[in-house]
Write a protein that holds these residues in place. Structure first.
Motif, PDB file in Angstrom:
ATOM      1  N   ALA A  37       0.364  -0.751   0.262  1.00  7.10           N
ATOM      2  CA  ALA A  37       0.197  -0.245  -0.425  1.00  7.10           C
ATOM      3  C   ALA A  37       0.890   1.216  -0.106  1.00  7.10           C
ATOM      4  O   ALA A  37       0.435   2.305  -0.565  1.00  7.10           O
ATOM      5  N   LEU A  38       2.075   1.252   0.731  1.00  8.85           N
ATOM      6  CA  LEU A  38       3.129   3.143   0.931  1.00  8.85           C
ATOM      7  C   LEU A  38       3.886   2.396  -0.385  1.00  8.85           C
ATOM      8  O   LEU A  38       3.709   3.784  -1.520  1.00  8.85           O
ATOM      9  N   SER A  39       4.113   1.346  -1.495  1.00  8.18           N
ATOM     10  CA  SER A  39       4.374   1.695  -2.208  1.00  8.18           C
ATOM     11  C   SER A  39       3.101   1.991  -3.548  1.00  8.18           C
ATOM     12  O   SER A  39       4.238   3.259  -4.848  1.00  8.18           O
ATOM     13  N   TYR A  40       1.897   1.580  -3.193  1.00  8.70           N
ATOM     14  CA  TYR A  40       1.514   1.804  -4.615  1.00  8.70           C
ATOM     15  C   TYR A  40       0.816   3.294  -4.393  1.00  8.70           C
ATOM     16  O   TYR A  40       0.910   3.932  -5.019  1.00  8.70           O
ATOM     17  N   LEU A  41       1.052   4.192  -2.754  1.00  5.71           N
ATOM     18  CA  LEU A  41       1.039   5.565  -2.727  1.00  5.71           C
ATOM     19  C   LEU A  41       1.504   6.261  -3.044  1.00  5.71           C
ATOM     20  O   LEU A  41       1.722   7.051  -3.656  1.00  5.71           O
ATOM     21  N   THR A  42       2.794   5.772  -2.790  1.00  4.46           N
ATOM     22  CA  THR A  42       4.007   6.664  -2.777  1.00  4.46           C
ATOM     23  C   THR A  42       4.257   7.157  -4.790  1.00  4.46           C
ATOM     24  O   THR A  42       4.411   7.794  -5.053  1.00  4.46           O
ATOM     25  N   GLN A  43       3.770   6.222  -5.699  1.00  7.95           N
ATOM     26  CA  GLN A  43       3.201   6.505  -6.398  1.00  7.95           C
ATOM     27  C   GLN A  43       2.197   7.388  -7.285  1.00  7.95           C
ATOM     28  O   GLN A  43       2.395   8.009  -8.728  1.00  7.95           O
ATOM     29  N   PHE A  44       1.291   7.230  -6.095  1.00  9.20           N
ATOM     30  CA  PHE A  44       0.671   8.206  -6.103  1.00  9.20           C
ATOM     31  C   PHE A  44       0.446   9.936  -5.639  1.00  9.20           C
ATOM     32  O   PHE A  44       0.299  11.435  -5.489  1.00  9.20           O
ATOM     33  N   SER A  45       2.185  10.448  -5.624  1.00  4.42           N
ATOM     34  CA  SER A  45       2.882  11.384  -4.227  1.00  4.42           C
ATOM     35  C   SER A  45       2.840  12.668  -5.535  1.00  4.42           C
ATOM     36  O   SER A  45       2.955  14.010  -4.779  1.00  4.42           O
ATOM     37  N   TYR A  46       2.819  12.960  -6.843  1.00  2.00           N
ATOM     38  CA  TYR A  46       2.571  14.355  -7.620  1.00  2.00           C
ATOM     39  C   TYR A  46       0.977  14.367  -6.834  1.00  2.00           C
ATOM     40  O   TYR A  46       0.637  15.869  -7.902  1.00  2.00           O
ATOM     41  N   LEU A  47       0.506  13.291  -6.518  1.00  2.00           N
ATOM     42  CA  LEU A  47      -0.954  14.375  -6.421  1.00  2.00           C
ATOM     43  C   LEU A  47      -0.945  15.224  -4.882  1.00  2.00           C
ATOM     44  O   LEU A  47      -0.508  14.053  -4.080  1.00  2.00           O
ATOM     45  N   PRO A  48      -2.129  16.193  -4.118  1.00  2.00           N
ATOM     46  CA  PRO A  48      -1.348  16.667  -3.132  1.00  2.00           C
ATOM     47  C   PRO A  48      -2.313  15.761  -2.917  1.00  2.00           C
ATOM     48  O   PRO A  48      -1.272  15.353  -1.491  1.00  2.00           O
ATOM     49  N   THR A  49      -3.732  15.328  -2.521  1.00  3.37           N
ATOM     50  CA  THR A  49      -3.446  14.383  -1.554  1.00  3.37           C
ATOM     51  C   THR A  49      -3.061  13.233  -0.616  1.00  3.37           C
ATOM     52  O   THR A  49      -2.636  13.414   0.237  1.00  3.37           O
ATOM     53  N   ALA A  50      -1.843  13.007  -1.716  1.00  3.05           N
ATOM     54  CA  ALA A  50      -1.627  11.521  -1.433  1.00  3.05           C
ATOM     55  C   ALA A  50      -0.461  12.063  -1.044  1.00  3.05           C
ATOM     56  O   ALA A  50       0.435  11.618   0.040  1.00  3.05           O
ATOM     57  N   THR A  51       0.085  13.077  -0.834  1.00  4.99           N
ATOM     58  CA  THR A  51       1.511  13.656  -0.562  1.00  4.99           C
ATOM     59  C   THR A  51       1.395  14.128   1.085  1.00  4.99           C
ATOM     60  O   THR A  51       2.220  13.619   0.925  1.00  4.99           O
ATOM     61  N   ASN A  52       0.277  14.192   0.952  1.00 10.14           N
ATOM     62  CA  ASN A  52      -0.237  15.147   2.140  1.00 10.14           C
ATOM     63  C   ASN A  52      -0.274  14.090   3.080  1.00 10.14           C
ATOM     64  O   ASN A  52       0.280  13.773   4.211  1.00 10.14           O
ATOM     65  N   LEU A  53      -1.106  12.474   2.751  1.00 11.44           N
ATOM     66  CA  LEU A  53      -0.845  11.274   3.117  1.00 11.44           C
ATOM     67  C   LEU A  53       0.298  10.815   3.526  1.00 11.44           C
ATOM     68  O   LEU A  53       0.356  10.342   4.260  1.00 11.44           O
ATOM     69  N   LEU A  54       1.108  10.523   2.843  1.00 12.06           N
ATOM     70  CA  LEU A  54       2.679  10.435   3.001  1.00 12.06           C
ATOM     71  C   LEU A  54       3.431  11.205   3.473  1.00 12.06           C
ATOM     72  O   LEU A  54       3.920  10.168   4.270  1.00 12.06           O
ATOM     73  N   HIS A  55       2.665  12.475   3.761  1.00 14.45           N
ATOM     74  CA  HIS A  55       4.038  13.056   4.616  1.00 14.45           C
ATOM     75  C   HIS A  55       3.754  13.020   5.919  1.00 14.45           C
ATOM     76  O   HIS A  55       4.476  12.788   7.296  1.00 14.45           O
ATOM     77  N   ASP A  56       1.996  12.633   6.303  1.00 11.20           N
ATOM     78  CA  ASP A  56       1.289  12.288   7.450  1.00 11.20           C
ATOM     79  C   ASP A  56       2.187  10.887   7.879  1.00 11.20           C
ATOM     80  O   ASP A  56       2.690  10.576   9.103  1.00 11.20           O
ATOM     81  N   PHE A  57       1.975   9.830   7.044  1.00 13.05           N
ATOM     82  CA  PHE A  57       2.529   8.771   7.399  1.00 13.05           C
ATOM     83  C   PHE A  57       4.310   8.604   8.246  1.00 13.05           C
ATOM     84  O   PHE A  57       4.591   7.867   8.904  1.00 13.05           O
ATOM     85  N   LEU A  58       4.842   9.633   7.241  1.00 15.37           N
ATOM     86  CA  LEU A  58       6.274   9.466   7.244  1.00 15.37           C
ATOM     87  C   LEU A  58       6.096  10.368   9.012  1.00 15.37           C
ATOM     88  O   LEU A  58       7.618   9.736   9.520  1.00 15.37           O
ATOM     89  N   SER A  59       5.736  11.287   8.771  1.00 13.39           N
ATOM     90  CA  SER A  59       6.481  11.745  10.630  1.00 13.39           C
ATOM     91  C   SER A  59       5.801  11.342  11.509  1.00 13.39           C
ATOM     92  O   SER A  59       5.905  10.875  12.399  1.00 13.39           O
ATOM     93  N   GLU A  60       4.038  10.909  10.908  1.00 12.86           N
ATOM     94  CA  GLU A  60       3.858   9.190  12.473  1.00 12.86           C
ATOM     95  C   GLU A  60       5.404   8.080  12.227  1.00 12.86           C
ATOM     96  O   GLU A  60       5.923   7.770  13.589  1.00 12.86           O
ATOM     97  N   LYS A  61       5.955   7.571  11.784  1.00 10.85           N
ATOM     98  CA  LYS A  61       7.375   6.800  11.406  1.00 10.85           C
ATOM     99  C   LYS A  61       8.461   7.830  12.073  1.00 10.85           C
ATOM    100  O   LYS A  61       9.147   7.333  12.928  1.00 10.85           O
ATOM    101  N   ILE A  62       9.102   8.903  11.838  1.00 10.32           N
ATOM    102  CA  ILE A  62       9.767   9.615  12.440  1.00 10.32           C
ATOM    103  C   ILE A  62       9.509   9.475  14.066  1.00 10.32           C
ATOM    104  O   ILE A  62      10.648   9.536  14.725  1.00 10.32           O
ATOM    105  N   SER A  63       8.588   9.955  14.217  1.00 10.59           N
ATOM    106  CA  SER A  63       8.765   9.712  15.533  1.00 10.59           C
ATOM    107  C   SER A  63       8.662   8.459  16.589  1.00 10.59           C
ATOM    108  O   SER A  63       8.820   8.425  17.549  1.00 10.59           O
ATOM    109  N   GLN A  64       7.780   7.327  15.593  1.00 12.77           N
ATOM    110  CA  GLN A  64       8.075   5.808  16.395  1.00 12.77           C
ATOM    111  C   GLN A  64       9.800   5.002  15.788  1.00 12.77           C
ATOM    112  O   GLN A  64      10.340   5.165  16.979  1.00 12.77           O
ATOM    113  N   VAL A  65      10.908   6.477  15.022  1.00 16.85           N
ATOM    114  CA  VAL A  65      11.886   6.041  14.854  1.00 16.85           C
ATOM    115  C   VAL A  65      12.919   6.752  15.924  1.00 16.85           C
ATOM    116  O   VAL A  65      13.985   6.672  17.017  1.00 16.85           O
TER     117      VAL A  65
END
Length: 187
Positions: A37-65
């Motif tokens: 799902a992450l791989s597929y969503l990344t391919q949509f990152s040229y769209l603002p909706t997907a970019t925002n979702l990816l940013h939120d997801f990676l922000s969540e992951k960075i706090s876990q790191v």
């Protein structure tokens, strides 16, 4: 079964209706489904909706790191980064690099300060992040890590990842000037 279905789904970059589904699958109980799902969503990152979702997801992951990095946390960043590196001319590659840049400094420092052994996946991620934030690389630590990664009994994929890391450091940091004087053991 869900993983196979998602993996074999005809992935058409213009079908934005799948983005909410992918968002929910980022937190699926199956690690394979989450990765796909992450791989597929990344391919949509040229769209603002997907970019925002990816940013939120990676922000969540960075706090876990920050708390306690798991292989899956690091792998999430690698999946996103590797897609851009494997497909540099894709519609999403530029957005992915732009999206990863704010996280790169922290991840580089975190990986460099990690106690050995550092995973091959982390080495590969580090080689992809160095071009995004070359000024935050501690060259002494990096060279110590590179020396420790290049062992006679290391597996081939670890050696290849280390060579890629060394090339990224040579291309993007002052290592290319210091290697002959301060880090001769790498020659």
């Amino acid at each position: 079964y869900r993983y196979e279905l998602l993996k074999n789904l005809h992935k058409q970059g213009s079908d934005e209706t799948v983005i909410p589904l992918l968002e929910s699958l980022l937190h699926d109980s199956s690690p394979l489904v989450r990765k796909e799902a992450l791989s597929y969503l990344t391919q949509f990152s040229y769209l603002p909706t997907a970019t925002n979702l990816l940013h939120d997801f990676l922000s969540e992951k960075i706090s876990q790191v920050d708390f306690k990095a798991t292989k899956e946390d690091i792998e999430s960043f690698f999946i996103v980064s590797d897609l851009a590196h494997q497909n540099p001319n894709s519609a999403y590659a530029h957005n992915v690099i732009y999206l990863l840049t704010p996280f790169s400094r922290y991840l580089i420092i975190h990986i460099m300060n990690s106690p050995p052994p550092i995973s091959t996946l982390s080495i590969r991620l580090l080689s992809q992040l160095i071009p995004l934030s070359p000024n935050c690389v501690d060259l002494d630590k990096l060279c110590n890590h590179i020396s420790s990664f290049l062992q006679v009994h290391s597996k081939e994929n670890r050696i290849v990842a280390t060579i890629d890391l060394m090339q990224a450091a040579l291309d993007n940091t002052d290592l290319r000037f210091l290697i002959y004087n301060e880090h001769k053991d790498l020659i």
